[in-house]
Structures are given as structure tokens and as C-alpha cells.
Enzyme design. Structure first.
Site, PDB file in Angstrom:
ATOM      1  N   ASP A  18       9.869  -5.519   9.002  1.00 18.46           N
ATOM      2  CA  ASP A  18       8.862  -4.963   9.851  1.00 18.46           C
ATOM      3  C   ASP A  18       8.645  -6.515  10.563  1.00 18.46           C
ATOM      4  O   ASP A  18       9.307  -7.214  10.581  1.00 18.46           O
ATOM      5  CB  ASP A  18       7.495  -4.750   8.962  1.00 18.46           C
ATOM      6  CG  ASP A  18       6.580  -3.894  10.074  1.00 18.46           C
ATOM      7  OD1 ASP A  18       6.812  -2.883  10.638  1.00 18.46           O
ATOM      8  OD2 ASP A  18       5.712  -4.464  10.101  1.00 18.46           O
ATOM      9  N   VAL A  56       0.878  -1.179   0.002  1.00 15.13           N
ATOM     10  CA  VAL A  56      -0.050   0.010  -0.068  1.00 15.13           C
ATOM     11  C   VAL A  56       0.856   1.270   0.055  1.00 15.13           C
ATOM     12  O   VAL A  56       1.785   1.269   0.812  1.00 15.13           O
ATOM     13  CB  VAL A  56      -1.061   0.025   1.191  1.00 15.13           C
ATOM     14  CG1 VAL A  56      -1.712   1.269   1.426  1.00 15.13           C
ATOM     15  CG2 VAL A  56      -1.982  -1.119   1.234  1.00 15.13           C
ATOM     16  N   GLY A 102       4.458   3.915   3.217  1.00 15.14           N
ATOM     17  CA  GLY A 102       3.846   2.761   2.495  1.00 15.14           C
ATOM     18  C   GLY A 102       4.127   1.755   3.370  1.00 15.14           C
ATOM     19  O   GLY A 102       4.721   2.006   4.444  1.00 15.14           O
ATOM     20  N   LYS A 103       3.416   0.688   3.129  1.00 15.77           N
ATOM     21  CA  LYS A 103       3.640  -0.712   3.869  1.00 15.77           C
ATOM     22  C   LYS A 103       3.353  -1.910   3.093  1.00 15.77           C
ATOM     23  O   LYS A 103       2.449  -1.578   1.999  1.00 15.77           O
ATOM     24  CB  LYS A 103       2.773  -0.665   4.939  1.00 15.77           C
ATOM     25  CG  LYS A 103       3.059  -1.519   6.154  1.00 15.77           C
ATOM     26  CD  LYS A 103       4.319  -0.819   6.979  1.00 15.77           C
ATOM     27  CE  LYS A 103       4.425  -1.513   8.342  1.00 15.77           C
ATOM     28  NZ  LYS A 103       5.136  -0.818   9.078  1.00 15.77           N
ATOM     29  N   GLY A 104       3.875  -3.070   3.261  1.00 14.71           N
ATOM     30  CA  GLY A 104       3.654  -4.038   2.522  1.00 14.71           C
ATOM     31  C   GLY A 104       3.294  -5.188   3.523  1.00 14.71           C
ATOM     32  O   GLY A 104       3.649  -5.132   4.641  1.00 14.71           O
TER      33      GLY A 104
END
Ligand code: GLU
Length: 467
Positions: A178, A92, A137-139
Site C-alpha cells: 500500500d 485491522v 483488512g488493512k495494516g
């Protein structure tokens, strides 16, 4: 005694008035649901509440209320037994007004799109607060890395990178570790991207990801950076309010990368780790535990449970050695009286009930979004000062930025330079937050969002909206 483990939160909505979103009108305008337990809505609601106080223009509020891009992929992976698993992955990209999208990749069986959206939005706010020139952002991949053998984890990573490669890049979107990922995963990530990247970009493509092993272009100090940033914030705020770190009693929920590094660095400054809990159990020692030995124990056994139970000198009557600890229940863990409580596990862990058990003066969020809105209300009612996640856990992305800068210039900084640069970013972010708190007479979380939005809204005002 009930076994203490990290379990799902139990928040039940209180009353309609208490759970109503303050930004509900924006959600209506954008056709978004009003589920009070949804992490994304909770996160955006808090951000937009701060935006209202700062009088951020409405068009910017609706821009921030949704990510720019939500990428969802499915990809097959061959398992070691010859079977195939279809994995679901997300990336995202929330906002890039301040710079390339930036944020970690999470491997966890419970990853959902809305969680990743929330975490991406938090990255936008975090990067702006510490003034690193990145967006958010992040995934995530919906898998349990603990049950995968090493090369299965590698194949998941390589296929995931292949699936999202067209959407990331060293100057466009830069992932990082993460929950459930680490430097080894970043090494596979960089290698796969480098193999896919066009020949002209190949030399520089290692910058596509941060948190790499040092030998592959990672930065010294990156592994401990999130915990260290938290300690930098705590050291800036608590002693000035009459609570020195020397002798301070603290506990951590979670003893992974963030919790264990925060604990080790707090103990180096003379603080006492009296209780901790993770998915294996909860432990306690009134005299303080050896955070370093506990970290070693976790590497060997997979968690905090059993720490010190065989240590010389430990007795069940409470005469513990420094290394020892006794097992306690989940409720006992939360009720342990401390000066500082550090939630450093997953999001939404501290709900109404657990918040009511917590007995501390300060609460420094090491995890992203560990506190539900109802949990937060209870903590505030009980006079607990919450140091919010976008401030306390911004150290990781700050050193990611330093890694990216070093890669761009083909240089390696020494640990003193990394640590002192990190410290400057954290101290200034803490002061920015305190200033906003006093100026707008709000709690620290709202203040951190205001300090962050101040920068983003100025940049939007300068850029205008294309075309
Ligand atoms: N995953 C970390 C965070 O939530 C680090 C992100 C990064 O270094 O880009 O802040």
C-alpha cells in the site's frame, strides 16, 4: 508563486444538518462518536446509507459498522546509529464473510487506527464489488519510510511481521503493498513469515502476502494493476458516454504507483496528461507530458518537481517540448480544465475548497477515500461524475488474488492472461455499479456500495449467524 505541495485538507464543517451522519442511529447504538471529520465514520456512514437503500437487515448493518478484529502492536527497532525506536503498528480485520481478510500494509507517519479501520472496511467492499473471494483488512506502521535507510526498513518490516504473525496466514489474512510499501517490503515480509511459520506450513507460506517480486512468486502485471484497473473502468464507461480516450485531457493528484501507472496506460491509449502534482510540486503542459519519462524522473529525483525544466526546447514562454512542463501553483493545478481528474494520493485530500477548484467532467478515484463528504457534495453540485475508489482502484487487489491463485497452484500465468482476467473483473464491476445506479437512481459511489453489499448480504443470509 506559492509552492505547490500536497498539504493537509482544510475541511471545516458546514452546517450541522450537512455534516450529520445518515447512519447516526447506528453509531449511537454502538456507542460510536459523531466526529464529522473522522475517516472511519465517514466511510461507514456512506456504506450504511447504501445498506439502507438496499434494505440490508439491521443486524448486518451493525456487523459491518465495526471491524471484527483490531490488532495494535508496539515493537522496538534498532536504528543504524545504534538508537532504538518504538514503532506502532496496526492490522485491522474488518470482515471475512467472503474469504480470508485481504488488504495492504501502509508505512506512513500519519497512520492512525481509525484510518486503518476505514481502509479495511473499504477492502471488504472492494473485494465484494469485483467478486474476488476475499474479505477486507488493512495494516499500517506509523513510520516515515522515506527517512529510513534500507536495512532499517527491513528491520521494521521483520519486527512488524513477528508482532502480527499469529494473526495472519495464507488462508486467513493476506497483506499486500500500500502507500509507502512495495515489492521489496513484501519480500522481507514473506521471508520473515516463512521463517516463523511452523515446519509443516513453511512450503506454502509465501502465499501469506501478495505484491511480491516476480522472482519470489509475485505475479506479472501486479505492479501496474491498480492503475490498469482504473484505466479499464474509465475505458468501459467514458467512451460509451461520448468521451473517447484518444485525445482526452487528464490530470493526476499524486504520481506514485497508482497515479504514474494510470497516467502511462492512459497515454498509451492516446490521452494527454496535462497536469500533475505530488509532495514536491505541481507541473503543467497544455500539449501533454510524456508519462513514461515523468515516471523515470520521479524515480531519479523523488517527485514530479523540475520535470522537463532542463529539457531541450523548453522555454519559459510556453513553447514546451513533449517532455517538458512548467511549474504551477497548487490552486492552478486544481483549476486546470481537464476531462478527467484522477486523485491518486492520500485519503481526504479533496475537501470542500479543492473540490470547488476542480474543473472536470469525470473524477476517477485512484486513491482510497480521497474525497471528503463535503468535497463530494461540491463535486456533485458542479455536475462532476465521480467514479468511486472501490471500483476504480480494485485492480490491485484483483491481481493480488490472481497472484494468490497462481501460488496456490504453483504456476505462473503470462501477462496476457493476467491483463485479460483483470479486465473482465473490472468491466463486470463497472457494469454492476452502473446497473445499481440506474436501478436505485443513486450516485456512482452509493451504487458501487449497493452492488458490493448485495453480494455480502446474500452470503450472510445463506450462512446465518453462528451459533
Ligand atoms: N493496497 C491495495 C488496495 O488498497 C492493494 C491491496 C491488496 O492487494 O491486497 O487496494
Amino acid at each position: 508563486m506559492a509552492k505547490a505541495t500536497i498539504t493537509a485538507p482544510t475541511d471545516a464543517p458546514e452546517t450541522v444538518a450537512e455534516t450529520a451522519f445518515r447512519a447516526g442511529h447506528v453509531f449511537d447504538e454502538l456507542g460510536m462518536a459523531h466526529d464529522p471529520n473522522n475517516l472511519y465514520l465517514q466511510t461507514i456512514d456512506a456504506v450504511l446509507s447504501a445498506a439502507e437503500i438496499l434494505e440490508v437487515p439491521h443486524h448486518l448493518q451493525i456487523i459491518l459498522a465495526q471491524p471484527k478484529n483490531e490488532i495494535m502492536v508496539h515493537f522496538p527497532v534498532r536504528m543504524n546509529d545504534g538508537s532504538y525506536t518504538l514503532c506502532k503498528g496496526y492490522r485491522v480485520q474488518h470482515n471475512n464473510a467472503l474469504g480470508p481478510y485481504k488488504g495492504g500494509i501502509r508505512y506512513h507517519p500519519d497512520v492512525t487506527l481509525d484510518d486503518v479501520k476505514a481502509l479495511a472496511a473499504l477492502m471488504t467492499m472492494k473485494c465484494s464489488l469485483v467478486r474476488v473471494p476475499f474479505g477486507g483488512g488493512k495494516g499500517g506502521v506509523k513510520i516515515d519510510p522515506r527517512v529510513l535507510a534500507g536495512d532499517e526498513l527491513m528491520r521494521v518490516t521483520r519486527r512488524f511481521v513477528a508482532a502480527i504473525a499469529a494473526h495472519i496466514g495464507p488462508d486467513h489474512d493476506i497483506p499486500a503493498p500500500d502507500v509507502g510499501t512495495n515489492a521489496q517490503v513484501m519480500a522481507w515480509f514473506a521471508d520473515t513469515y516463512q521463517n516463523i511459520a511452523g515446519i509443516k506450513d513453511r512450503h506454502d507460506s509465501v502465499r501469506v502476502v501478495t505484491g511480491k517480486p516476480i522472482e519470489m512468486g509475485g505475479s506479472v502485471g501486479r505492479e501496474k494493476a491498480t492503475g490498469q484497473g482504473l484505466v479499464d473502468v474509465v475505458a468501459e464507461i467514458l467512451p460509451a458516454e461520448g468521451l473517447p480516450l484518444e485525445g482526452l485531457r487528464f490530470s493526476t493528484l499524486g504520481y506514485g504507483n497508482v497515479g504514474s501507472w494510470a497516467a502511462r496506460l492512459m497515454c498509451e491509449r492516446g490521452a494527454k496528461l496535462v497536469a500533475t502534482m505530488d509532495h514536491t510540486g505541481a507541473i503543467f503542459n497544455d500539449k501533454g507530458m510524456d508519462a513514461e519519462l515523468l515516471a523515470e524522473h520521479c524515480v531519479e529525483t523523488g517527485g514530479v518537481a523540475g520535470f522537463g525544466s532542463t529539457a531541450a526546447g523548453h522555454t519559459k514562454t510556453g513553447a514546451h517540448t513533449q517532455a517538458g512542463a512548467e511549474a504551477i501553483s497548487e490552486e492552478e493545478f486544481y483549476k486546470t480544465k481537464v476531462d478527467l481528474f484522477i486523485p491518486a494520493a492520500l485519503e481526504q485530500m479533496i475537501d470542500q475548497e479543492r473540490a470547488g477548484w476542480i474543473d472536470c467532467k469525470y473524477y476517477a478515484e485512484g486513491a482510497n477515500a480521497p474525497t471528503t463528504p463535503t468535497g463530494e457534495r461540491v463535486l456533485i453540485k458542479n455536475g462532476v461524475e465521480i467514479l468511486p475508489a472501490i471500483l476504480c482502484n480494485a485492480g490491485g487487489v484483483t491481481v493480488s488474488y490472481l497472484e494468490w491463485v497462481q501460488n496456490k497452484q504453483n504456476v505462473s500465468w503470462d501477462i496476457e492472461r493476467v491483463d485479460s482476467t483483470l479486465n473482465k473483473h473490472m468491466v463486470l464491476a463497472a457494469r454492476r455499479t452502473q446497473l445499481a445506479k440506474h436501478r436505485y437512481e443513486v450516485d456512482m459511489r452509493t451504487a458501487a456500495y449497493i452492488a458490493s453489499l448485495d453480494q455480502i448480504s446474500k452470503v450472510y443470509a445463506m450462512r446465518g449467524i453462528f451459533p
